[in-house]
Design a protein around this motif. Structure first.
Motif, short mmCIF file in Angstrom:
data_model
loop_
_atom_site.label_atom_id
_atom_site.label_comp_id
_atom_site.label_asym_id
_atom_site.label_seq_id
_atom_site.Cartn_x
_atom_site.Cartn_y
_atom_site.Cartn_z
N ILE A 152 0.86 -1.18 0.00
CA ILE A 152 0.00 0.00 0.00
C ILE A 152 0.90 1.23 0.00
CG2 ILE A 152 -1.57 1.43 1.38
CD1 ILE A 152 -2.95 -1.05 2.33
N ARG A 153 0.52 2.19 -0.83
CA ARG A 153 1.13 3.52 -0.82
C ARG A 153 0.03 4.53 -0.52
NH1 ARG A 153 2.79 5.91 -5.26
NH2 ARG A 153 1.57 4.74 -6.76
N GLU A 154 0.45 5.73 -0.12
CA GLU A 154 -0.50 6.83 0.08
C GLU A 154 -0.11 7.96 -0.87
OE1 GLU A 154 -2.36 9.67 3.59
OE2 GLU A 154 -0.93 8.12 4.13
N GLU B 298 -1.84 10.28 -2.20
CA GLU B 298 -2.47 11.55 -1.87
C GLU B 298 -3.14 11.38 -0.51
OE1 GLU B 298 -6.31 12.09 -4.35
OE2 GLU B 298 -5.08 10.70 -5.53
N PRO B 299 -3.34 12.46 0.24
CA PRO B 299 -3.91 12.34 1.58
C PRO B 299 -5.24 11.58 1.58
CG PRO B 299 -3.09 14.56 1.22
CD PRO B 299 -3.01 13.84 -0.11
N LEU C 65 -7.20 6.14 6.29
CA LEU C 65 -7.35 6.34 4.85
C LEU C 65 -8.80 6.02 4.50
CD1 LEU C 65 -4.00 4.63 3.80
CD2 LEU C 65 -4.44 7.07 4.19
N VAL D 190 -5.85 8.52 0.72
CA VAL D 190 -6.02 7.50 -0.32
C VAL D 190 -4.97 6.40 -0.16
CG1 VAL D 190 -5.98 7.02 -2.79
CG2 VAL D 190 -7.02 9.14 -1.95
N ALA D 191 -5.45 5.17 -0.07
CA ALA D 191 -4.57 4.00 -0.07
C ALA D 191 -4.52 3.47 -1.50
CB ALA D 191 -5.11 2.92 0.86
N LYS D 192 -3.33 3.32 -2.04
CA LYS D 192 -3.16 2.71 -3.37
C LYS D 192 -2.64 1.30 -3.15
CE LYS D 192 -2.85 2.79 -7.94
NZ LYS D 192 -1.78 3.23 -8.77
N ALA E 297 -5.43 0.10 6.13
CA ALA E 297 -5.83 1.40 5.58
C ALA E 297 -6.81 2.11 6.52
CB ALA E 297 -6.45 1.22 4.19
#
Length: 142
Positions: free
Chosen positions: A60-62, A64-65, A101, A67-69, A96
């Motif tokens: 998981i990346r973030e 944008e504030p 998120l 938002v979990a990708k 998340a």
């Protein structure tokens, strides 16, 4: 016994990378330089085990504030069809939520869209190619 967890040790990270190598590079012919990218250093990684054998991975990346990708979700071929993808996604979505998120986004390989739809993700893009593989962007509100 099957378990999933957030990666916290170098060995667990190595295990997650092992599964990704087997699935994406060896099985799907994704070039290593596309599979292992600059986001691996900052992403939160997850790994699934059958006892001590690594069998699944994801990160998981973030971007944008809020938002979990979710990216790089994979299960070794011999473990597919046993609901381990569901278990991986539950673990990642729980993380998340704990991280406050509110939206989860992902780019699903097109064949996997029905799997994510069952988990209440909605398609948000036309089909596009990534690493030579058709994908669809999807998202879900937590």
């Amino acid at each position: 016994m099957i378990t999933t967890k957030r990666v916290v040790t170098p060995k667990e990270l190595e295990d997650a990378f092992f599964v990704r190598q087997k699935v994406f590079v060896d099985e799907q012919d994704v070039p290593v330089h596309l599979e292992m990218d600059e986001h691996d250093q900052s992403a939160v990684h997850f790994v699934a085990y059958d006892d001590e054998m690594p069998i699944g991975a994801g990160r998981i990346r973030e971007p944008e504030p809020g938002v979990a990708k979710v990216e790089r979700v994979c299960i070794l071929p011999q473990y597919r069809g046993k609901h381990l993808g569901n278990l991986m996604m539950e673990t990642m979505e729980s993380y998340a939520k704990e991280a406050n998120l509110t939206t989860v986004k992902l780019n699903a390989q097109s064949y996997a869209v029905p799997f994510y739809e069952k988990l209440l993700y909605q398609i948000t893009s036309p089909e596009f190619m990534d690493a030579g593989i058709p994908h669809r962007a999807m998202q879900k509100k937590l």
